[in-house]
Enzyme design. Sequence first.
Site, mmCIF file in Angstrom:
data_model
loop_
_atom_site.group_PDB
_atom_site.id
_atom_site.type_symbol
_atom_site.label_atom_id
_atom_site.label_comp_id
_atom_site.label_asym_id
_atom_site.label_seq_id
_atom_site.Cartn_x
_atom_site.Cartn_y
_atom_site.Cartn_z
ATOM 1 N N GLU A 150 4.605 -6.303 0.662
ATOM 2 C CA GLU A 150 3.974 -6.579 -0.626
ATOM 3 C C GLU A 150 3.760 -5.306 -1.447
ATOM 4 O O GLU A 150 2.629 -4.884 -1.684
ATOM 5 C CB GLU A 150 2.636 -7.296 -0.409
ATOM 6 N N PRO A 151 4.827 -4.660 -1.918
ATOM 7 C CA PRO A 151 4.648 -3.487 -2.781
ATOM 8 C C PRO A 151 4.236 -3.883 -4.189
ATOM 9 O O PRO A 151 4.747 -4.839 -4.747
ATOM 10 C CB PRO A 151 6.040 -2.844 -2.782
ATOM 11 N N GLY A 152 3.291 -3.175 -4.749
ATOM 12 C CA GLY A 152 2.906 -3.381 -6.139
ATOM 13 C C GLY A 152 2.921 -2.052 -6.856
ATOM 14 O O GLY A 152 3.746 -1.795 -7.733
ATOM 15 N N TYR A 184 -3.066 -0.746 -11.610
ATOM 16 C CA TYR A 184 -4.524 -0.836 -11.620
ATOM 17 C C TYR A 184 -5.171 -0.134 -12.813
ATOM 18 O O TYR A 184 -6.366 0.111 -12.793
ATOM 19 C CB TYR A 184 -5.107 -0.304 -10.309
ATOM 20 N N GLY A 214 0.789 -1.222 0.000
ATOM 21 C CA GLY A 214 0.000 0.000 0.000
ATOM 22 C C GLY A 214 0.820 1.271 0.000
ATOM 23 O O GLY A 214 0.286 2.362 0.214
ATOM 24 N N CYS A 235 -19.480 6.870 -23.172
ATOM 25 C CA CYS A 235 -20.785 7.499 -22.966
ATOM 26 C C CYS A 235 -21.123 7.566 -21.483
ATOM 27 O O CYS A 235 -22.089 6.940 -21.009
ATOM 28 C CB CYS A 235 -21.861 6.734 -23.739
ATOM 29 N N GLU A 236 -20.292 8.268 -20.740
ATOM 30 C CA GLU A 236 -20.483 8.480 -19.308
ATOM 31 C C GLU A 236 -19.988 9.878 -18.965
ATOM 32 O O GLU A 236 -18.863 10.254 -19.337
ATOM 33 C CB GLU A 236 -19.677 7.473 -18.481
ATOM 34 N N ARG A 290 -9.731 4.499 -12.457
ATOM 35 C CA ARG A 290 -9.438 4.960 -11.099
ATOM 36 C C ARG A 290 -9.984 6.361 -10.811
ATOM 37 O O ARG A 290 -10.376 6.655 -9.686
ATOM 38 C CB ARG A 290 -7.949 4.904 -10.816
ATOM 39 N N TYR A 293 -12.270 6.034 -7.729
ATOM 40 C CA TYR A 293 -11.655 6.455 -6.466
ATOM 41 C C TYR A 293 -11.462 7.961 -6.343
ATOM 42 O O TYR A 293 -10.800 8.414 -5.409
ATOM 43 C CB TYR A 293 -10.265 5.806 -6.320
#
Length: 475
Positions: free
Chosen positions: A324-326, A429, A282, A399-400, A368, A372
């Site tokens: 656990e870095p991503g 992501y 994270g 179309c949003e 994202r 988010y």
Amino acid sequence: MPTSHPSGWAHADGALRGPSWLRPPDDANRLVPHLWSTTADKDGTGDLSVGGVRLPDLVANVNTPAFVLDEADFRARARAFRDAFAPAQVFYAGKAFLCTTVVRWLVEEGLSLDVCSDGELTVALRGGMDPARIGYHGNNKSHPALRRAVHAGVGRIIVDSFAEIDRLAEIAREVPAEESGRGIGVMVRVTAGVEAHTHEYIATAHEDQKFGFSISSGDALEAVRRIHGTPGLELLGLHSHIGSQIFDTSGFEVAARRVLALHAQVADEVGVSMPELDLGGGFGIAYTTQDDPADPAQLAAEMSKIVEHECRALGVAEPALSIEPGRAIVGPAMCTVYTVGTVKEVELDGGARRTYVSVDGGMSDNIRTALYDSDYSCTLAGRRSEAAPVLSRVVGMHCEAGDVVVRDEFLPGDVRPGDLLAVPGTGAYCRSMASNYNHVLRPPVIAVRDGDARVIVRRETVDDLLATDVGAMDE
């Protein structure tokens, strides 16, 4: 969160001034270095290069939109975490972005890998990752998925429910320890009751959410007891993950204190000294100028100090640490390049005007911003402009109304159709959460290094799109 207004966001007080942290640049052509991969650079004509490859030249061959992955930057960030946290084991969080080429890079750089689905496990194994160096996450792992992981020799399974413990117990009876050479390695994911300072959808250690066993309710201790008492299961330790896009270690400190207190309680009441502790990942990255992430060396020093201090206070031996870095590895290593399709100025009440820059991608390749409220930056990537910067909103083709790529950015006032725009920090992501919304084809991933470019995930084709459409097969 965006300012609320009864007539909508476009009329909210301050909506056209942008966020308080965003300042008009002296030069709208200039890159902000800490937002980009280390090899990103602009020449005098304004052409953006990554890995020694000019993006206009790249686009001429692969079209847009396209994800551009800086191999040297990815590898350097992976090594930085590996070296800073040694001897701790570093598990790259595959959910951020995964393909077989990335797995091979991880193997070569000495990292382990975290997966959370059978598909990710398949990619990990196909890419050559030693199954003993794989951790398997997920809050709803099925019996077939667990059985496959066990038979593949996955080194650790992070259990998330009592049902999973029961499933593993059944599988352990099918695969005796003498056949596999050891019991099934199990870690217990716990919720430490920590509110990470991040978006509610990516905060994962508070009590009211789907992950893990609660420490405060006693479920975590009960899970440890059951695993320890089950033949064929090998209890490795506790796992805690407090959320994503976190910039300081204060949340890790509170979580570590609570998790290590449980670690000591297990030693005292269950009579077992668990050898490992995983504090998750994270770690945040810089998406915009408001973000100031810590480097791996600083994170390692602070987190190691926290664990050492808490273990000393509790009178227990320090367990082997893993993280656990991503996002922190792949996020800054990738950018997305788009082509501008339209530029539109919209007049609002009171005479104010907003500039909308529409590109040939959007929420299908970067959900994202919509999901988010994430902030991004961008730059003109194929020419230099002398026009004054204008506060603009970069939007997608879908179309949003919420199909926004970059909510607020100062771009040259002469941005026009056909221009290239590049968005940094899209490694995590974006491609992994990409969709075929509006039946749009997902973009390719192009790895660049030392002037060479190669496709590592190809662009989808119409044939790919129709491959699962049974009616289309009857044509």
